[in-house]
Write a protein that holds these residues in place. Structure first.
Motif, mmCIF file in Angstrom:
data_model
loop_
_atom_site.group_PDB
_atom_site.id
_atom_site.type_symbol
_atom_site.label_atom_id
_atom_site.label_comp_id
_atom_site.label_asym_id
_atom_site.label_seq_id
_atom_site.Cartn_x
_atom_site.Cartn_y
_atom_site.Cartn_z
ATOM 1 N N GLY A 108 0.819 -1.186 -0.088
ATOM 2 C CA GLY A 108 0.167 0.050 0.046
ATOM 3 C C GLY A 108 0.758 1.241 -0.058
ATOM 4 N N ARG A 109 2.220 1.240 -0.142
ATOM 5 C CA ARG A 109 3.089 2.290 0.099
ATOM 6 C C ARG A 109 4.049 2.030 -0.993
ATOM 7 N N GLU A 110 4.361 3.324 -1.945
ATOM 8 C CA GLU A 110 5.370 3.336 -2.650
ATOM 9 C C GLU A 110 6.179 4.482 -2.741
ATOM 10 N N VAL A 111 7.539 4.103 -2.956
ATOM 11 C CA VAL A 111 8.490 5.556 -2.805
ATOM 12 C C VAL A 111 8.797 5.777 -4.172
ATOM 13 N N ILE A 112 8.344 7.001 -4.783
ATOM 14 C CA ILE A 112 8.941 7.237 -6.407
ATOM 15 C C ILE A 112 9.400 8.525 -6.170
ATOM 16 N N ALA A 113 10.581 8.529 -7.107
ATOM 17 C CA ALA A 113 11.260 9.681 -7.634
ATOM 18 C C ALA A 113 10.609 10.908 -7.773
ATOM 19 N N VAL A 114 10.722 12.195 -7.288
ATOM 20 C CA VAL A 114 9.806 13.358 -7.477
ATOM 21 C C VAL A 114 9.706 13.718 -8.847
ATOM 22 N N ASP A 115 10.786 13.459 -9.331
ATOM 23 C CA ASP A 115 10.696 13.821 -11.039
ATOM 24 C C ASP A 115 10.090 13.043 -11.972
ATOM 25 N N ASP A 116 9.709 11.767 -11.498
ATOM 26 C CA ASP A 116 9.120 10.746 -12.296
ATOM 27 C C ASP A 116 7.700 10.500 -11.565
ATOM 28 N N LEU A 117 7.011 11.093 -11.178
ATOM 29 C CA LEU A 117 5.748 11.061 -10.486
ATOM 30 C C LEU A 117 4.658 11.050 -11.475
ATOM 31 N N PRO A 118 3.912 9.681 -11.239
ATOM 32 C CA PRO A 118 2.415 9.857 -11.951
ATOM 33 C C PRO A 118 1.427 11.074 -11.766
ATOM 34 N N HIS A 119 0.393 11.070 -12.475
ATOM 35 C CA HIS A 119 -0.725 11.929 -12.204
ATOM 36 C C HIS A 119 -1.236 11.501 -10.734
ATOM 37 N N LEU A 120 -1.292 12.184 -9.906
ATOM 38 C CA LEU A 120 -2.053 12.171 -8.549
ATOM 39 C C LEU A 120 -3.400 12.795 -8.421
ATOM 40 N N PRO A 121 -4.056 12.099 -7.592
ATOM 41 C CA PRO A 121 -5.546 12.749 -7.614
ATOM 42 C C PRO A 121 -5.423 14.079 -6.515
ATOM 43 N N PHE A 122 -6.752 14.542 -6.312
ATOM 44 C CA PHE A 122 -6.946 15.712 -5.977
ATOM 45 C C PHE A 122 -6.089 16.980 -6.600
ATOM 46 N N ASP A 123 -5.558 17.720 -5.893
ATOM 47 C CA ASP A 123 -4.638 18.565 -6.393
ATOM 48 C C ASP A 123 -2.933 17.996 -5.728
ATOM 49 N N HIS A 124 -2.770 16.764 -5.547
ATOM 50 C CA HIS A 124 -1.704 16.441 -4.932
ATOM 51 C C HIS A 124 -0.483 16.406 -5.620
ATOM 52 N N SER A 125 -0.578 16.420 -7.004
ATOM 53 C CA SER A 125 0.634 16.700 -7.957
ATOM 54 C C SER A 125 1.212 18.319 -7.686
ATOM 55 N N ARG A 126 0.057 19.156 -7.776
ATOM 56 C CA ARG A 126 0.480 20.496 -7.499
ATOM 57 C C ARG A 126 1.225 20.695 -6.084
ATOM 58 N N ILE A 127 0.571 19.837 -5.277
ATOM 59 C CA ILE A 127 1.351 20.123 -3.852
ATOM 60 C C ILE A 127 2.832 19.511 -3.673
ATOM 61 N N VAL A 128 2.935 18.457 -4.345
ATOM 62 C CA VAL A 128 4.416 17.749 -4.364
ATOM 63 C C VAL A 128 5.306 18.818 -5.102
ATOM 64 N N GLU A 129 4.421 19.313 -6.492
ATOM 65 C CA GLU A 129 5.502 20.303 -7.146
ATOM 66 C C GLU A 129 6.018 21.465 -6.207
ATOM 67 N N ALA A 130 4.900 22.192 -5.522
ATOM 68 C CA ALA A 130 5.497 23.147 -4.527
ATOM 69 C C ALA A 130 6.403 22.837 -3.444
ATOM 70 N N ALA A 131 6.342 21.563 -2.846
ATOM 71 C CA ALA A 131 7.118 20.984 -1.957
ATOM 72 C C ALA A 131 8.527 20.956 -2.421
ATOM 73 N N VAL A 132 8.674 20.315 -3.363
ATOM 74 C CA VAL A 132 9.931 19.964 -3.927
ATOM 75 C C VAL A 132 10.709 21.388 -4.325
ATOM 76 N N ALA A 133 9.806 22.278 -5.014
ATOM 77 C CA ALA A 133 10.403 23.634 -5.230
ATOM 78 C C ALA A 133 10.952 24.370 -3.904
ATOM 79 N N ARG A 134 10.203 24.078 -2.853
ATOM 80 C CA ARG A 134 10.639 24.798 -1.419
ATOM 81 C C ARG A 134 11.615 24.176 -0.951
ATOM 82 N N VAL A 135 11.965 22.943 -1.130
ATOM 83 C CA VAL A 135 12.949 22.253 -0.481
ATOM 84 C C VAL A 135 14.197 22.411 -1.253
ATOM 85 N N ARG A 136 14.123 22.496 -2.579
ATOM 86 C CA ARG A 136 15.221 22.906 -3.327
ATOM 87 C C ARG A 136 15.661 24.259 -3.169
#
Length: 221
Positions: A108-136
């Protein structure tokens, strides 16, 4: 005159970042109920008004219940909301970033490279994109990447972690001078890491104060 207002759905979502396979990665969890049942998504959940003291407590509870861990670093990212982000109704989600030294795949859990993400439900793709930009961005002027390491690390491991987050190489001499100048990593007395074979043992370090330190200006870009 008293006005009645409909209450929006209030949730927290956590972008759980780690290093896996030498790259910055995010832990995703397969949803076990609608909407988007069976899809990979960020760990999240409703705010429990009777249980959660505040939003940080809600995020920590979600991490504990969904991922079974406590993150050494947790930071509020942003608030996402709208009429159409969740089919159950008008929804507000406060998103958090969590950094952990490592997290293994599990049922039930996968660990995926942030640059290789599939499309995520809700607006989770946008949330991950914002998080990665913040961390970098913060990696270039703070000790943030050190939270992706364990309690003890060598300076080579620390530099490697910065490079994996930033996405480019850093000059070894300049990096070590900056670490010494900023003082966010301190040597652990008497602690050495012995490499396999006949290599020279390396001094082990730890994060000083175990909290984020910002450098005041961009140092490692």
């Amino acid at each position: 005159m008293r006005l009645e207002f409909a209450s929006p759905i209030a949730t927290v979502d956590v972008v759980l970042l780690t290093l896996a396979g030498g790259v910055l990665s995010v832990a995703l969890f397969r949803r076990d109920k609608p909407p988007f049942e069976g899809s990979l998504a960020l760990p999240g959940g409703f705010v429990h008004v009777e249980e959660d003291e505040d939003l940080v407590a809600a995020a920590r509870r979600v991490l504990r219940d969904k991922a079974g861990l406590a993150a050494p670093y947790l930071e509020q990212l942003a608030t996402f909301g709208g009429r159409n982000r969740d089919e159950r109704g008008w929804s507000i989600s406060v998103a958090y970033i969590a950094l952990v030294p490592g997290i293994d795949p599990a049922p039930g859990r996968e660990v995926i490279a942030v640059d290789d993400l599939p499309h995520l439900p809700f607006d989770h793709s946008r949330i991950v994109e914002a998080a990665v930009a913040r961390v970098r961005n913060k990696a270039s002027y703070s000790s943030l990447p050190a939270f992706l390491l364990g309690d003890a690390f060598t300076l080579d491991e620390l530099q490697e972690t910065y490079e994996r987050v930033l996405g480019h190489a850093l000059d070894r001499g300049s990096f070590r001078r900056q670490v010494e100048f900023q003082g966010f990593a301190e040597p652990i007395p008497g602690a050495l890491r012995h490499p396999p074979g006949r290599g020279r043992p390396a001094q082990l370090y730890r994060l000083a104060g175990k909290r984020l330190k910002e450098f005041g200006r961009r140092m490692l870009a």
